[in-house]
Write an enzyme that holds these catalytic residues in place. Structure first.
Site, mmCIF file in Angstrom:
data_model
loop_
_atom_site.group_PDB
_atom_site.id
_atom_site.type_symbol
_atom_site.label_atom_id
_atom_site.label_comp_id
_atom_site.label_asym_id
_atom_site.label_seq_id
_atom_site.Cartn_x
_atom_site.Cartn_y
_atom_site.Cartn_z
ATOM 1 C CB SER A 154 53.446 -41.497 104.025
ATOM 2 O OG SER A 154 52.666 -39.742 104.085
ATOM 3 C CG HIS A 186 54.965 -46.745 104.719
ATOM 4 N ND1 HIS A 186 55.619 -45.957 103.853
ATOM 5 C CD2 HIS A 186 53.529 -45.960 104.478
ATOM 6 C CE1 HIS A 186 55.757 -44.855 103.852
ATOM 7 N NE2 HIS A 186 54.199 -44.821 103.091
ATOM 8 C CD GLU A 199 59.725 -47.739 104.040
ATOM 9 O OE1 GLU A 199 58.587 -46.343 104.521
ATOM 10 O OE2 GLU A 199 61.092 -46.897 104.030
ATOM 11 C CG ASN A 212 56.657 -41.605 101.235
ATOM 12 O OD1 ASN A 212 56.936 -42.164 99.693
ATOM 13 N ND2 ASN A 212 56.071 -41.765 101.543
HETATM 14 N N1 CAA Z 1 42.697 -51.502 94.854
HETATM 15 C C1 CAA Z 1 42.637 -52.709 94.720
HETATM 16 N N2 CAA Z 1 42.771 -53.830 93.277
HETATM 17 C C2 CAA Z 1 43.747 -52.275 92.640
HETATM 18 C C3 CAA Z 1 43.164 -50.879 92.810
HETATM 19 C C4 CAA Z 1 42.687 -50.150 94.072
HETATM 20 N N3 CAA Z 1 42.992 -49.154 94.044
HETATM 21 N N4 CAA Z 1 43.738 -50.428 91.626
HETATM 22 C C5 CAA Z 1 44.426 -51.219 90.522
HETATM 23 N N5 CAA Z 1 44.491 -52.424 91.313
HETATM 24 C C6 CAA Z 1 44.457 -54.135 90.896
HETATM 25 C C7 CAA Z 1 43.095 -54.215 89.366
HETATM 26 O O1 CAA Z 1 42.277 -54.870 89.691
HETATM 27 C C8 CAA Z 1 44.215 -55.112 88.721
HETATM 28 O O2 CAA Z 1 44.095 -56.050 89.356
HETATM 29 P P1 CAA Z 1 43.268 -57.722 87.396
HETATM 30 O O3 CAA Z 1 44.610 -57.217 86.644
HETATM 31 O O4 CAA Z 1 43.891 -58.846 87.810
HETATM 32 O O5 CAA Z 1 42.062 -56.699 87.502
HETATM 33 C C9 CAA Z 1 45.468 -55.110 88.688
HETATM 34 O O6 CAA Z 1 45.579 -54.026 90.298
HETATM 35 C C10 CAA Z 1 46.377 -53.692 87.651
HETATM 36 O O7 CAA Z 1 45.167 -52.450 87.358
HETATM 37 P P2 CAA Z 1 44.916 -52.416 85.968
HETATM 38 O O8 CAA Z 1 44.812 -52.767 85.073
HETATM 39 O O9 CAA Z 1 43.594 -51.203 86.358
HETATM 40 O O10 CAA Z 1 45.937 -50.843 86.175
HETATM 41 P P3 CAA Z 1 47.757 -51.106 85.599
HETATM 42 O O11 CAA Z 1 47.880 -51.955 85.602
HETATM 43 O O12 CAA Z 1 48.089 -49.842 85.842
HETATM 44 O O13 CAA Z 1 48.479 -50.950 87.563
HETATM 45 C C11 CAA Z 1 48.796 -50.147 89.144
HETATM 46 C C12 CAA Z 1 47.621 -50.376 88.278
HETATM 47 C C13 CAA Z 1 49.311 -51.731 90.273
HETATM 48 C C14 CAA Z 1 48.047 -49.278 90.469
HETATM 49 C C15 CAA Z 1 50.399 -49.855 88.824
HETATM 50 O O14 CAA Z 1 49.860 -48.636 87.810
HETATM 51 C C16 CAA Z 1 50.997 -49.064 90.011
HETATM 52 O O15 CAA Z 1 51.745 -50.657 90.309
HETATM 53 N N6 CAA Z 1 51.555 -47.830 90.132
HETATM 54 C C17 CAA Z 1 52.858 -47.499 90.902
HETATM 55 C C18 CAA Z 1 51.969 -47.248 92.038
HETATM 56 C C19 CAA Z 1 52.534 -47.048 93.154
HETATM 57 O O16 CAA Z 1 53.990 -46.476 93.008
HETATM 58 N N7 CAA Z 1 52.196 -46.601 94.627
HETATM 59 C C20 CAA Z 1 53.058 -46.619 95.596
HETATM 60 C C21 CAA Z 1 52.521 -45.512 95.683
HETATM 61 S S1 CAA Z 1 53.916 -44.364 97.308
HETATM 62 C C22 CAA Z 1 53.108 -44.664 97.965
HETATM 63 O O17 CAA Z 1 51.962 -45.687 98.950
HETATM 64 C C23 CAA Z 1 53.633 -44.618 99.780
HETATM 65 C C24 CAA Z 1 53.841 -43.732 100.228
HETATM 66 O O18 CAA Z 1 53.851 -43.047 101.565
HETATM 67 C C25 CAA Z 1 53.379 -41.771 98.906
#
Ligand code: CAA
Length: 278
Positions: free
Chosen positions: A115, A136, A148, A186
């Site tokens: 990242s 990424h 990315e 990031n």
């Molecule tokens: N693995 C697989 N599927 C997952 C999962 C996981 N860990 N977490 C959630 N899901 C799926 C669920 O199964 C669900 O699907 P269905 O509705 O079909 O059942 C769907 O995603 C939505 O999940 P939830 O209803 O439980 O919860 P939510 O609507 O709050 O969504 C989320 C969860 C997708 C994580 C959402 O909160 C989100 O988009 N959050 C922001 C995530 C983000 O910004 N990620 C980037 C982080 S930074 C990064 O990764 C880069 C880095 O280098 C640091």
């Protein structure tokens, strides 16, 4: 394709799952069989949920699971691409890239899911820097549509094209970035999170209030402090340090509260406590 995923944690298991669901054969590697088993258990759980929700059939679930094999050893691997998703530590990744260079065929592409670590430096740890690239993925990998793609200084156009096309075949949207600290994702995200931590540190508002402002006011799915807990506060701090060191600009200084939480072992969801308690 034959794909090696090195690292069976949250990111590595997600990458392995997506690759297996798109017709690839996956070798999943980690330091020992327990870690690999844990990664495969996560994949199984996600695939079972997919069947429950009728997103995939039982047959597709079985086929994907059947395409993944664990291997605790990186030795004479006949793969076309290795995607490294080890912990975010330069020395660990550098050693792994040197090993992958020695133990994969000359045509294999060596990609890193880092990242924020320099792709150019990882390339320099190998004899094939033109075949080293950043790939990424975002967390959770099966859900987030972005990859990315980061070009190191020596990355060839052929390598870029191959990885760009693989990302598309995995039904992800590839976006190109050059190899400067934090790339795009990031460089923008983590300073925003750091600023939210400053707002908490300076008593501007409570954690809940800060997150509510960003969720309801800006339509972010998670507030910045909740997202920091999700990413891991140690990872957020490590990325701020990479930005601070890489640009030498004080605007990237990590918030003292972030440093203090990490020192205390409050790392977010994975340790049970960060800005919130889990
Ligand atoms: N693995 C697989 N599927 C997952 C999962 C996981 N860990 N977490 C959630 N899901 C799926 C669920 O199964 C669900 O699907 P269905 O509705 O079909 O059942 C769907 O995603 C939505 O999940 P939830 O209803 O439980 O919860 P939510 O609507 O709050 O969504 C989320 C969860 C997708 C994580 C959402 O909160 C989100 O988009 N959050 C922001 C995530 C983000 O910004 N990620 C980037 C982080 S930074 C990064 O990764 C880069 C880095 O280098 C640091």
């Amino acid at each position: 394709m034959e794909i090696l995923v090195a690292g069976a944690g949250q990111m590595g298991s997600g990458i392995a799952q997506v690759a297996a669901q798109h017709g690839h054969t996956v070798l999943l590697n980690d330091r020992d069989n327990d870690l690999i088993e844990r990664g495969i258990a996560t994949i199984r759980k996600n695939l079972d949920r997919g069947v429950e929700k009728s997103r995939i059939t039982q047959g597709e679930r079985d086929e994907a699971l059947g395409a993944i094999r664990g291997t605790p050893k990186i030795e004479n691997l006949q793969v076309d691409i290795a995607i490294e998703a080890a912990s975010e530590d330069f020395e660990t990744k550098r050693a792994l890239f040197a090993l992958l260079d020695a133990q994969t065929p000359p045509h294999a592409i060596l990609a890193s899911n880092t990242s924020s670590i320099s792709i150019t430096s990882l390339g320099a740890a190998t004899k094939r820097p033109e075949r080293v690239i950043g790939m990424h993925f975002m967390n959770p990998v099966p859900v987030m549509p972005l990859v990315e793609i980061v070009r190191g200084l020596e990355t060839s156009q052929e390598t870029f094209d191959a990885v760009h096309s693989l990302a598309g075949q995995l039904e992800k949207t590839p976006v190109e970035a050059r190899d400067f600290p934090g790339f795009v994702s990031n460089r923008v995200l983590i300073p925003m999170i750091n600023e939210a931590i400053y707002a908490l540190y300076e008593g501007v508002a409570s954690a809940e209030a800060i997150d509510t402002v960003m969720k309801l006011g800006m339509n972010h799915p998670m507030g910045p402090l909740e997202l920091a807990d999700f990413i891991g506060l140690d990872t957020c701090l490590a990325i701020m340090n990479v930005l601070h060191d890489g640009f030498g600009d004080s605007k990237y200084r990590p918030c003292p509260l972030l440093r203090q939480y990490v020192a205390a072992g409050r790392l977010g969801r994975k340790s049970g406590r960060g800005f919130y308690t889990y």
